[in-house]
Design an enzyme around this catalytic site. Sequence first.
Site, PDB file in Angstrom:
ATOM      1  N   ASP A  42       1.061  -1.066  -0.117  1.00 52.54           N
ATOM      2  CA  ASP A  42       0.079   0.114   0.122  1.00 52.54           C
ATOM      3  C   ASP A  42       0.927   1.099  -0.008  1.00 52.54           C
ATOM      4  O   ASP A  42       0.340   2.435   0.100  1.00 52.54           O
ATOM      5  CB  ASP A  42      -0.865   0.136   1.298  1.00 52.54           C
ATOM      6  CG  ASP A  42      -0.239   0.076   2.627  1.00 52.54           C
ATOM      7  OD1 ASP A  42       1.116  -0.007   2.641  1.00 52.54           O
ATOM      8  OD2 ASP A  42      -0.810  -0.017   3.645  1.00 52.54           O
ATOM      9  N   GLY A  43       2.135   1.058  -0.002  1.00 56.02           N
ATOM     10  CA  GLY A  43       3.129   2.382   0.030  1.00 56.02           C
ATOM     11  C   GLY A  43       3.720   2.757   1.264  1.00 56.02           C
ATOM     12  O   GLY A  43       4.406   3.547   1.384  1.00 56.02           O
ATOM     13  N   GLU A  44       3.005   1.867   2.178  1.00 56.14           N
ATOM     14  CA  GLU A  44       3.779   2.498   3.610  1.00 56.14           C
ATOM     15  C   GLU A  44       5.308   2.140   3.621  1.00 56.14           C
ATOM     16  O   GLU A  44       5.536   1.096   3.088  1.00 56.14           O
ATOM     17  CB  GLU A  44       2.950   2.166   4.629  1.00 56.14           C
ATOM     18  CG  GLU A  44       1.668   2.818   4.912  1.00 56.14           C
ATOM     19  CD  GLU A  44       0.834   2.220   6.144  1.00 56.14           C
ATOM     20  OE1 GLU A  44       1.220   1.344   6.919  1.00 56.14           O
ATOM     21  OE2 GLU A  44      -0.441   2.679   6.031  1.00 56.14           O
ATOM     22  N   ARG A  99      12.740  27.671   0.492  1.00 63.04           N
ATOM     23  CA  ARG A  99      12.561  29.101  -0.213  1.00 63.04           C
ATOM     24  C   ARG A  99      11.264  29.618   0.040  1.00 63.04           C
ATOM     25  O   ARG A  99      11.014  30.984   0.050  1.00 63.04           O
ATOM     26  CB  ARG A  99      12.766  28.570  -1.661  1.00 63.04           C
ATOM     27  CG  ARG A  99      14.000  28.700  -2.030  1.00 63.04           C
ATOM     28  CD  ARG A  99      14.211  28.288  -3.495  1.00 63.04           C
ATOM     29  NE  ARG A  99      14.124  26.720  -3.671  1.00 63.04           N
ATOM     30  CZ  ARG A  99      14.343  26.208  -4.868  1.00 63.04           C
ATOM     31  NH1 ARG A  99      14.530  26.715  -5.947  1.00 63.04           N
ATOM     32  NH2 ARG A  99      13.885  24.839  -4.873  1.00 63.04           N
ATOM     33  N   LYS A 197      17.882  40.686  -9.848  1.00 64.79           N
ATOM     34  CA  LYS A 197      16.726  39.746 -10.419  1.00 64.79           C
ATOM     35  C   LYS A 197      15.359  39.910  -9.825  1.00 64.79           C
ATOM     36  O   LYS A 197      15.200  40.238  -8.748  1.00 64.79           O
ATOM     37  CB  LYS A 197      17.040  38.231 -10.163  1.00 64.79           C
ATOM     38  CG  LYS A 197      16.230  37.375 -10.856  1.00 64.79           C
ATOM     39  CD  LYS A 197      16.840  35.949 -10.718  1.00 64.79           C
ATOM     40  CE  LYS A 197      16.290  35.262  -9.529  1.00 64.79           C
ATOM     41  NZ  LYS A 197      16.856  33.814  -9.099  1.00 64.79           N
ATOM     42  N   ARG A 199      11.812  37.821 -10.136  1.00 61.15           N
ATOM     43  CA  ARG A 199      11.069  36.870 -10.562  1.00 61.15           C
ATOM     44  C   ARG A 199       9.548  36.750 -10.951  1.00 61.15           C
ATOM     45  O   ARG A 199       8.846  37.536 -10.060  1.00 61.15           O
ATOM     46  CB  ARG A 199      11.350  35.655  -9.416  1.00 61.15           C
ATOM     47  CG  ARG A 199      10.703  34.149  -9.850  1.00 61.15           C
ATOM     48  CD  ARG A 199      10.974  33.039  -8.935  1.00 61.15           C
ATOM     49  NE  ARG A 199      12.485  32.747  -8.993  1.00 61.15           N
ATOM     50  CZ  ARG A 199      12.945  31.845  -9.923  1.00 61.15           C
ATOM     51  NH1 ARG A 199      12.059  31.364 -10.962  1.00 61.15           N
ATOM     52  NH2 ARG A 199      13.979  31.403 -10.025  1.00 61.15           N
ATOM     53  N   ASP A 223      26.094  30.297  -8.055  1.00 62.53           N
ATOM     54  CA  ASP A 223      24.795  30.404  -7.309  1.00 62.53           C
ATOM     55  C   ASP A 223      24.785  29.155  -6.201  1.00 62.53           C
ATOM     56  O   ASP A 223      25.374  28.228  -6.199  1.00 62.53           O
ATOM     57  CB  ASP A 223      23.597  30.523  -8.393  1.00 62.53           C
ATOM     58  CG  ASP A 223      22.444  31.151  -7.779  1.00 62.53           C
ATOM     59  OD1 ASP A 223      22.366  31.578  -6.580  1.00 62.53           O
ATOM     60  OD2 ASP A 223      21.685  31.316  -8.174  1.00 62.53           O
TER      61      ASP A 223
END
Length: 298
Positions: A42-44, A99, A197, A199, A223
């Site tokens: 089930d993904g667990e 961010r 800059k 954005r 960067d």
Amino acid sequence: MATTLLCFDDEQAPAQRLQHALQERAGQVVELGVVERHRFPDGELKLRLPAPLHDRVVVFRGLHQPNEKLVELLLVARTARQLGAHHLSLVAPYLAYMRQDIAFRPGEAVSQRVVGGFLADLFDAVVTVDPHLHRVATLQEAVPVPQAVVVSGAAVLADWVAQRRPGALLMGPDEEAAQWVAQAAARHGNPSAVCRKVRHGDKSVEIALPPVQWSGQQVVILDDVASTGHTVAQATRLLLAAGVASVDVAVTHALFAGDAIEVMRQAGVGEVWSTDCIPHSSNVAAIAPVLAKALQAL
Ligand code: R5P
């Protein structure tokens, strides 16, 4: 004091590099333990830590592609405490969710605060590399752990650039990069410059070059991270239009989402270099010695 360094199977190579760097630096015993991971249908997840643990445990987990890894950290940290870890550190060469540090619109999650608080509940110390801290001054404000340690990839990138493009002008594509550009430029005496800059969207940025004599310059854009590659691409187009001889790129974190490399190449970027904080074919600079020095000081 002996240390258990825990990692996951997909990060054994960088964890081993850290183990060796720690042993070389401090001459201390560092046992590397790989966390066993089983995924149920089930993904667990079911995790199993190597026991027994030393008093001092360091968990190595790079938090690129972070969502499932945050659940892993919850399970590992709580279990390590139950198994007797007294001092628990996280070494995350890349720290995710830094961010989004304010709510730009009402109702938005301030992910930095939420994820930072989550990590601070689990660990005594967090060590990371060039986290993207924009509107907060220190890592501890974002991740309020007793020991919040920032190291930088700028020096190792500067050393690489000094061999490959000696004397190149190091350029930050925005004001936030000024700190890394200043460090790198000071190390080998390179000229440097920083752009402004704005954005407008995930893949839309406006950049203004500073007034520099660009003609004939070899430029390396430096960067903390390149993600979509559009910041680097836009800066490169402007630089080439201004007559520079070449543009190469050096970043601490090689996120390079989707077609980022292609976007940068199309804009005219030559070489792309990065630290190995995030595994990528552009990795040229090892961060393990820098992390080991920080861990030794904890
Ligand atoms: C942000 O200010 C960072 O320092 C990078 O410039 C930015 O995250 C790069 O993003 P992208 O590659 O998507 O333009």
